[in-house]
Design a protein around this motif. Sequence first.
Motif, mmCIF file in Angstrom:
data_model
loop_
_atom_site.group_PDB
_atom_site.id
_atom_site.type_symbol
_atom_site.label_atom_id
_atom_site.label_comp_id
_atom_site.label_asym_id
_atom_site.label_seq_id
_atom_site.Cartn_x
_atom_site.Cartn_y
_atom_site.Cartn_z
ATOM 1 N N SER A 105 0.888 -1.162 0.000
ATOM 2 C CA SER A 105 0.000 0.000 0.000
ATOM 3 C C SER A 105 0.925 1.210 0.000
ATOM 4 C CB SER A 105 -0.871 -0.051 1.258
ATOM 5 O OG SER A 105 -1.577 1.139 1.423
ATOM 6 N N ASP A 106 0.682 2.166 -0.909
ATOM 7 C CA ASP A 106 1.645 3.253 -1.074
ATOM 8 C C ASP A 106 1.877 4.030 0.225
ATOM 9 O OD1 ASP A 106 2.071 2.655 -3.743
ATOM 10 O OD2 ASP A 106 0.499 4.030 -4.431
ATOM 11 N N LEU A 107 3.132 4.217 0.538
ATOM 12 C CA LEU A 107 3.566 5.042 1.676
ATOM 13 C C LEU A 107 3.005 4.543 3.014
ATOM 14 C CD1 LEU A 107 3.132 8.646 0.116
ATOM 15 C CD2 LEU A 107 4.954 6.994 -0.253
ATOM 16 N N MET A 115 -3.815 8.178 1.603
ATOM 17 C CA MET A 115 -5.246 7.877 1.504
ATOM 18 C C MET A 115 -5.560 7.251 0.145
ATOM 19 S SD MET A 115 -8.514 8.193 2.390
ATOM 20 C CE MET A 115 -9.092 9.536 3.436
ATOM 21 N N LEU A 116 -5.060 7.865 -0.902
ATOM 22 C CA LEU A 116 -5.320 7.321 -2.234
ATOM 23 C C LEU A 116 -4.166 7.658 -3.160
ATOM 24 C CD1 LEU A 116 -6.228 9.586 -4.628
ATOM 25 C CD2 LEU A 116 -8.180 9.798 -3.115
ATOM 26 N N SER A 117 -4.013 6.848 -4.184
ATOM 27 C CA SER A 117 -3.073 7.120 -5.262
ATOM 28 C C SER A 117 -3.843 7.144 -6.567
ATOM 29 C CB SER A 117 -1.987 6.043 -5.345
ATOM 30 O OG SER A 117 -1.207 6.011 -4.180
ATOM 31 N N ALA A 118 -3.382 7.982 -7.491
ATOM 32 C CA ALA A 118 -3.973 8.056 -8.825
ATOM 33 C C ALA A 118 -2.861 7.851 -9.835
ATOM 34 C CB ALA A 118 -4.643 9.408 -9.044
ATOM 35 N N LEU A 119 -3.095 6.959 -10.782
ATOM 36 C CA LEU A 119 -2.073 6.652 -11.777
ATOM 37 C C LEU A 119 -2.644 6.941 -13.163
ATOM 38 C CD1 LEU A 119 0.794 5.551 -11.452
ATOM 39 C CD2 LEU A 119 -0.128 3.238 -11.687
ATOM 40 N N TYR A 120 -1.911 7.760 -13.911
ATOM 41 C CA TYR A 120 -2.335 8.137 -15.254
ATOM 42 C C TYR A 120 -1.416 7.465 -16.265
ATOM 43 C CZ TYR A 120 -3.338 11.111 -19.297
ATOM 44 O OH TYR A 120 -3.670 11.571 -20.542
ATOM 45 N N ALA A 121 -2.005 6.725 -17.202
ATOM 46 C CA ALA A 121 -1.229 5.949 -18.166
ATOM 47 C C ALA A 121 -0.866 6.808 -19.366
ATOM 48 C CB ALA A 121 -2.027 4.721 -18.610
ATOM 49 N N VAL A 122 0.423 7.160 -19.480
ATOM 50 C CA VAL A 122 0.915 7.971 -20.600
ATOM 51 C C VAL A 122 1.385 7.072 -21.741
ATOM 52 C CG1 VAL A 122 2.554 9.778 -21.271
ATOM 53 C CG2 VAL A 122 1.624 9.750 -18.938
ATOM 54 N N GLU A 123 2.161 6.053 -21.415
ATOM 55 C CA GLU A 123 2.598 5.058 -22.413
ATOM 56 C C GLU A 123 2.372 3.667 -21.835
ATOM 57 O OE1 GLU A 123 6.373 5.557 -24.645
ATOM 58 O OE2 GLU A 123 6.562 7.417 -23.512
ATOM 59 N N VAL A 124 1.701 2.828 -22.602
ATOM 60 C CA VAL A 124 1.407 1.458 -22.164
ATOM 61 C C VAL A 124 2.067 0.481 -23.138
ATOM 62 C CG1 VAL A 124 -0.427 -0.250 -21.805
ATOM 63 C CG2 VAL A 124 -0.790 2.140 -21.122
ATOM 64 N N PRO A 125 2.894 -0.433 -22.644
ATOM 65 C CA PRO A 125 3.515 -1.415 -23.544
ATOM 66 C C PRO A 125 2.484 -2.406 -24.073
ATOM 67 C CG PRO A 125 4.041 -1.913 -21.258
ATOM 68 C CD PRO A 125 3.286 -0.619 -21.246
ATOM 69 N N ILE A 126 2.551 -2.665 -25.370
ATOM 70 C CA ILE A 126 1.609 -3.605 -25.992
ATOM 71 C C ILE A 126 2.402 -4.591 -26.844
ATOM 72 C CG2 ILE A 126 -0.259 -3.827 -27.690
ATOM 73 C CD1 ILE A 126 -1.384 -1.243 -26.670
ATOM 74 N N LYS A 127 2.090 -5.856 -26.700
ATOM 75 C CA LYS A 127 2.759 -6.880 -27.498
ATOM 76 C C LYS A 127 1.689 -7.783 -28.101
ATOM 77 C CE LYS A 127 6.504 -10.220 -27.209
ATOM 78 N NZ LYS A 127 7.347 -11.015 -26.306
ATOM 79 N N LEU A 264 -6.546 5.903 -13.111
ATOM 80 C CA LEU A 264 -7.066 4.922 -12.162
ATOM 81 C C LEU A 264 -6.662 5.348 -10.760
ATOM 82 C CD1 LEU A 264 -7.123 1.086 -12.391
ATOM 83 C CD2 LEU A 264 -6.019 2.151 -10.427
ATOM 84 N N MET A 265 -7.615 5.255 -9.842
ATOM 85 C CA MET A 265 -7.357 5.639 -8.448
ATOM 86 C C MET A 265 -7.663 4.470 -7.538
ATOM 87 S SD MET A 265 -9.645 9.051 -8.637
ATOM 88 C CE MET A 265 -9.871 9.005 -6.893
ATOM 89 N N TRP A 266 -6.841 4.304 -6.525
ATOM 90 C CA TRP A 266 -7.137 3.254 -5.553
ATOM 91 C C TRP A 266 -7.023 3.797 -4.138
ATOM 92 C CZ3 TRP A 266 -2.712 3.308 -8.532
ATOM 93 C CH2 TRP A 266 -1.502 3.347 -7.860
ATOM 94 N N ASP A 267 -7.769 3.128 -3.261
ATOM 95 C CA ASP A 267 -7.856 3.515 -1.858
ATOM 96 C C ASP A 267 -6.770 2.743 -1.104
ATOM 97 O OD1 ASP A 267 -8.532 3.633 0.855
ATOM 98 O OD2 ASP A 267 -10.686 3.715 0.442
ATOM 99 N N VAL A 291 -2.402 11.175 -2.373
ATOM 100 C CA VAL A 291 -3.044 12.046 -1.382
ATOM 101 C C VAL A 291 -2.760 11.525 0.025
ATOM 102 C CG1 VAL A 291 -5.241 12.971 -0.537
ATOM 103 C CG2 VAL A 291 -4.878 12.664 -2.995
ATOM 104 N N ARG A 292 -2.297 12.400 0.874
ATOM 105 C CA ARG A 292 -1.991 12.019 2.262
ATOM 106 C C ARG A 292 -3.260 11.645 3.019
ATOM 107 N NH1 ARG A 292 1.103 16.638 5.075
ATOM 108 N NH2 ARG A 292 2.482 16.100 3.355
#
Length: 297
Positions: A105-107, A115-127, A264-267, A291-292
Amino acid sequence: MITVTRAGKHLGAEISGVDLSQPLDDDTFAQIASAFFDNEVVFFRNQTLTPAQQIAFTRRFGVLEAHVRKESRLADHDEIFVLSNKLDAGGKAIGAQDAGRYWHSDLSYKREPSMLSALYAVEVPIKDGVALGNTYFASSTAAYDALPDAMKQRVDKLRNVHSYREYRLKNYAAQQEDERRGIRTVQEHAPTPEQLASVPDTEMDVVRTHPVTHRKGLFINEGHTAWLTGMSRAESDAELAKLYAHITQPEFVYCHAWRVGDLLMWDNIAVQHKATFDYDPLPRLMYRTTVRGPAVV
Ligand SMILES: [Fe+2]
């Protein structure tokens, strides 16, 4: 009006009908926040966000963290932690490459964990048309709910120590071993003495009550929990292994296959997560804001 579509059995949902690059009115934000805490992991597809827009959206949930690993922050945006296997012109990693090798769990090692993390996908590997680098999420609240009553009473009394120092040393040693075996191509920065000293170990209850949903969850994870207090290290390791195996059973897990433009955000209080590294040397680039949360007890 947003639409919420459940993606996993106990956690995970897609939210559609919203453009996060635009300022959100209070009602829309309240709907998103409610869906977020209900589903523990939510994602929005097809977003186009600048770092400033990602920061502005996630800041509505609270105070943003600047990660202890300064070398992995985005230039001019301290609140963005870069996750990537890409190199700069000088051959150095532009971000953290192997964050998330363990369930974590982050931090969670901080006195005030995320409290939460948000991850934004800029480049996604595809095969071969298939996205690589999936992220797995496990609901520690659903896992707690499923424990037999006697086990609940036992874990309710336990405490554990989260240690950033032990985590970084363990992670770095594992990466060095990968290097020796030729698995990785990017050398991560070694943890500095200043980094290791900057985050003291934190002792906290194993069972944590969520400040918003009031659900109980198991706030232990294999990445950051160093030991359970009041028992030998061997006893602690054995007990933790059993609890980790329980939490990460498939029924409590949602696996996210990324697309470019996902936010994507997770708690972090309710779920733990784990990365997969099946894509190197294909490039992957993600921006994370965190977010703290409130202090642990
Ligand atoms: Fe993480």
